[in-house]
Design an enzyme around this catalytic site. Structure first.
Site, short mmCIF file in Angstrom:
data_model
loop_
_atom_site.label_atom_id
_atom_site.label_comp_id
_atom_site.label_asym_id
_atom_site.label_seq_id
_atom_site.Cartn_x
_atom_site.Cartn_y
_atom_site.Cartn_z
N THR A 72 -7.91 -37.43 -44.46
CA THR A 72 -6.68 -37.49 -45.26
C THR A 72 -6.15 -38.92 -45.26
OG1 THR A 72 -6.13 -35.19 -44.79
CG2 THR A 72 -4.31 -36.63 -45.44
N GLN A 179 -17.75 -33.65 -46.62
CA GLN A 179 -18.60 -32.45 -46.60
C GLN A 179 -20.08 -32.78 -46.77
OE1 GLN A 179 -17.63 -29.36 -45.90
NE2 GLN A 179 -15.42 -29.62 -45.97
N THR A 239 -2.90 -48.45 -31.61
CA THR A 239 -3.82 -48.48 -30.48
C THR A 239 -5.00 -47.55 -30.75
OG1 THR A 239 -1.99 -48.91 -29.00
CG2 THR A 239 -4.01 -48.08 -27.99
N CYS A 324 -5.91 -25.36 -46.61
CA CYS A 324 -4.61 -26.03 -46.62
C CYS A 324 -3.60 -25.29 -47.48
CB CYS A 324 -4.75 -27.45 -47.14
SG CYS A 324 -6.33 -28.20 -46.80
C1 LIG Z 1 -11.32 -31.51 -44.57
C2 LIG Z 1 -11.43 -32.44 -45.73
C3 LIG Z 1 -10.58 -33.54 -45.86
C4 LIG Z 1 -9.45 -33.81 -44.89
O1 LIG Z 1 -9.97 -34.28 -43.68
P1 LIG Z 1 -9.03 -34.36 -42.37
O2 LIG Z 1 -9.85 -35.20 -41.43
O3 LIG Z 1 -8.84 -32.98 -41.91
O4 LIG Z 1 -7.78 -35.05 -42.79
C5 LIG Z 1 -10.76 -34.36 -46.94
N1 LIG Z 1 -11.72 -34.13 -47.85
C6 LIG Z 1 -12.56 -33.09 -47.76
C7 LIG Z 1 -13.61 -32.89 -48.78
C8 LIG Z 1 -12.44 -32.21 -46.70
O5 LIG Z 1 -13.25 -31.15 -46.63
#
Ligand SMILES: *Cc1c(COP(=O)(O)O)cnc(C)c1O
Length: 379
Positions: A72, A179, A239, A324
């Site tokens: 994210t 993914q 950090t 989410c």
């Molecule tokens: C899970 C996911 C995110 C978010 O990743 P986080 O490390 O949980 O913030 C972003 N893009 C895709 C395609 C995801 O599957």
């Protein structure tokens, strides 16, 4: 309970957890990696070793990786960072309607700040054709942001081809590879991609750690999200969380080592699952039938009420839409709707995803429950 939701998160591999522990307490290397004294050094060495392990999974130079708190943040840093840095060159961004919320919502935010965004509509099978991207190019386009593998339907985009098109036009290309890492071969020495986002917890590493690849030749420039002590080449102050970073390094090292065998096994598990379900009346696969990874299946049960299916499959953990947005029952998947699926059919779609600890017995048990539900509930 049988866990079939690896695309939401995966448990930390025991080998990863063991390695992380050494960097937590005073018996181990707990020091600040930026400290110049004897406690900083072993932590710093561990951070740099992890950087090499992570980079090696997609054949990138380690110095091109910036640690973040997850994908994210990586997506936010890439898109907002480019938008702010290059806004005098242009204010147009291209993405797709099937991106993760951490890309879509950043784009919407930028639109409120005077940027223009083209949201490409995929084919009915969830594919963004390279020509669609090319046709959307404008003189003021500064960035294209697309995911490699879709988290809801498992479909693969031809990012190598799209990268060639963006590079020819001098437009930056950002790829969300969360993914696809550990599932597909990626070679950043050969693919002209400028920015790529990664997350550890979808690949048996800890939650709360990720990385952004920032190409150095030609150099992609970014404005930072955080201002502070200037860690990570001034792009991400804060950090460094040694234990998290070491965990991500170990998770990626294991993925690289075990990927070939693991993927063959997962492909056969997915086949075992789908082969036993595909002939049931009213059961369909969402998304492209072959251009996909062996870990995610998005299935549509057209003639079983959602409430009934959920009741019958109580002992299976799977996803009814993106995790989410789960809990909000009226909101169906934006990915499925972008592909042209009716709201009612999107509502009856479910994501099953498989991983390292999935067994053949679990697959057969899941199939049995689905077949039973289908037999009793089908209208
Ligand atoms: C899970 C996911 C995110 C978010 O990743 P986080 O490390 O949980 O913030 C972003 N893009 C895709 C395609 C995801 O599957």
């Amino acid at each position: 309970m049988i866990y079939l939701d690896y695309a939401s998160t995966a448990p930390i591999d025991a080998r990863v957890a063991a390695k992380m522990f050494h960097f937590l307490t005073k018996a181990g290397a707990f020091g600040n990696p930026s400290s110049q004294h004897g406690f900083g050094k072993p932590a710093r060495l561990a951070v740099e070793a992890a950087r090499r392990e992570v980079a090696s999974l997609f054949n990138a130079k380690p110095e091109c990786l910036i640690w973040t708190s997850g994908a994210t943040e990586s997506n936010n840093l890439a898109i907002k960072g480019v938008a702010e840095f290059y806004q005098r060159r242009g204010r147009h961004i291209i993405t797709s309607q099937t991106e993760h919320r951490s890309v879509l919502d950043v784009c919407t935010y930028l639109m409120q700040r005077g940027f223009e965004v083209t949201f490409l509509k995929p084919t009915g099978e969830g594919i963004i054709e390279p020509e669609m991207v090319q046709n959307a190019f404008r003189d003021d386009t500064i960035l294209v942001s697309l995911m490699h593998v879709n988290n809801e339907i498992g479909v693969i985009q031809d990012i190598q081809k799209i990268a060639q098109l963006t590079r020819e036009r001098g437009i930056l290309f950002h790829v969300d590879a969360v993914q696809s890492t550990g599932k597909l071969h990626i070679d950043l020495t050969k693919w002209p991609i400028d920015l790529m986002s990664f997350s550890a917890h979808k690949l048996y590493g800890p939650k709360g750690i990720g990385a952004l690849y920032v190409c150095d030749n030609p150099k992609a420039r970014l404005s930072p999200l955080f201002h502070g002590s200037g860690q990570e080449q001034n792009l991400r102050s804060g950090t460094l969380p040694t234990h998290q970073i070491v965990g991500m390094g170990e998770a990626y090292r294991i993925a690289k080592e075990e990927m070939p065998l693991e993927l063959t096994r997962l492909q056969s598990l997915q086949n075992l699952f789908w082969e036993q379900l595909r002939d049931l009346p009213g059961v369909y696969l969402n998304g492209h039938p072959t251009q996909r990874v062996p870990t995610v299946l998005n299935l549509r049960f057209e003639n079983i009420e959602k409430e009934h299916l959920m009741q019958d499959l109580e002992s299976l953990a799977f996803s009814t839409s993106a995790a989410c947005t789960a809990g909000n029952h009226l909101e169906t998947s934006h990915v499925l709707r972008a592909m042209g699926l009716h709201n009612e059919l999107a509502y009856r779609s479910y994501r099953f995803s498989f991983g390292r600890d999935t067994t053949e017995a679990e697959i057969n048990q899941a199939v049995l429950l689905i077949q039973q539900s289908h037999r009793e509930r089908r209208k």
